[in-house]
Motif scaffolding. Structure first.
Motif, short mmCIF file in Angstrom:
data_model
loop_
_atom_site.label_atom_id
_atom_site.label_comp_id
_atom_site.label_asym_id
_atom_site.label_seq_id
_atom_site.Cartn_x
_atom_site.Cartn_y
_atom_site.Cartn_z
N SER A 184 16.54 -3.54 10.37
CA SER A 184 15.49 -3.14 11.29
C SER A 184 15.69 -3.81 12.65
N GLN B 227 13.22 3.86 2.38
CA GLN B 227 13.87 3.43 1.14
C GLN B 227 12.93 3.81 0.00
N ILE C 144 12.03 1.47 7.59
CA ILE C 144 12.74 0.74 8.65
C ILE C 144 12.95 1.68 9.82
N HIS D 130 17.94 6.34 0.01
CA HIS D 130 17.63 6.11 1.41
C HIS D 130 17.55 7.45 2.13
N ARG E 202 4.12 2.48 7.96
CA ARG E 202 4.08 1.49 6.88
C ARG E 202 2.68 1.37 6.29
N LEU F 163 3.61 3.16 2.66
CA LEU F 163 4.23 2.24 1.70
C LEU F 163 3.55 2.37 0.35
N ASP G 150 9.41 2.27 -0.94
CA ASP G 150 9.39 0.82 -1.04
C ASP G 150 9.46 0.14 0.32
N LYS G 151 10.16 0.77 1.26
CA LYS G 151 10.38 0.14 2.56
C LYS G 151 10.58 1.22 3.61
#
Length: 132
Positions: free
Chosen positions: A67, A37, A27, A46, A78, A82, A24-25
């Protein structure tokens, strides 16, 4: 001491926890630490990959980070990871290398497989993104 046997067990534990998870994310906590994440069956997980020469590691944590870095490599991760789904986590042979296999969907090229390779080599630790 981190050796091939330790990496085998680490990869097995990560595989049990993350196969089927979606990113999802992503960082970049600092210059050497990345947090992925992931979402799996109603839970957020995580995954931290730390490339620091003194504390290189990969582990799951409940702690969230903010971040502070925005590097080209982070933007590349990303762009390509992602929304990707984890399909496998394995050790490469008996080396201190963990290969995370992710499936992504590209509008033009369709389903693609990408490897995120973590080389736990102390001073020479690396994180590589490979389009397979």
């Amino acid at each position: 001491m981190i050796d091939g046997a330790f990496i085998y067990h680490l990869a097995t534990e990560l595989k049990d926890a993350l196969v089927g998870a979606r990113i999802d994310k992503i960082i970049q906590v600092n210059e050497e630490t990345f947090l992925f994440q992931c979402y799996l069956r109603g839970q957020t997980k995580h995954l931290v990959i730390d490339l620091n020469t003194n504390r290189f590691s990969a582990y799951l944590t409940r702690k969230t980070h903010t971040s502070t870095e925005h590097t080209q490599f982070l933007q590349h991760l990303r762009k390509h990871l992602l929304g990707a789904i984890n399909v496998d986590i394995r050790q490469h042979l008996t080396d201190r290398v963990i290969v995370f296999t992710w499936k992504t969907m590209d509008i033009i090229e369709g389903a693609q497989e990408k490897w995120l390779v973590f080389e736990a080599m102390g001073k020479h630790s690396n994180l590589l993104l490979v389009h397979h």
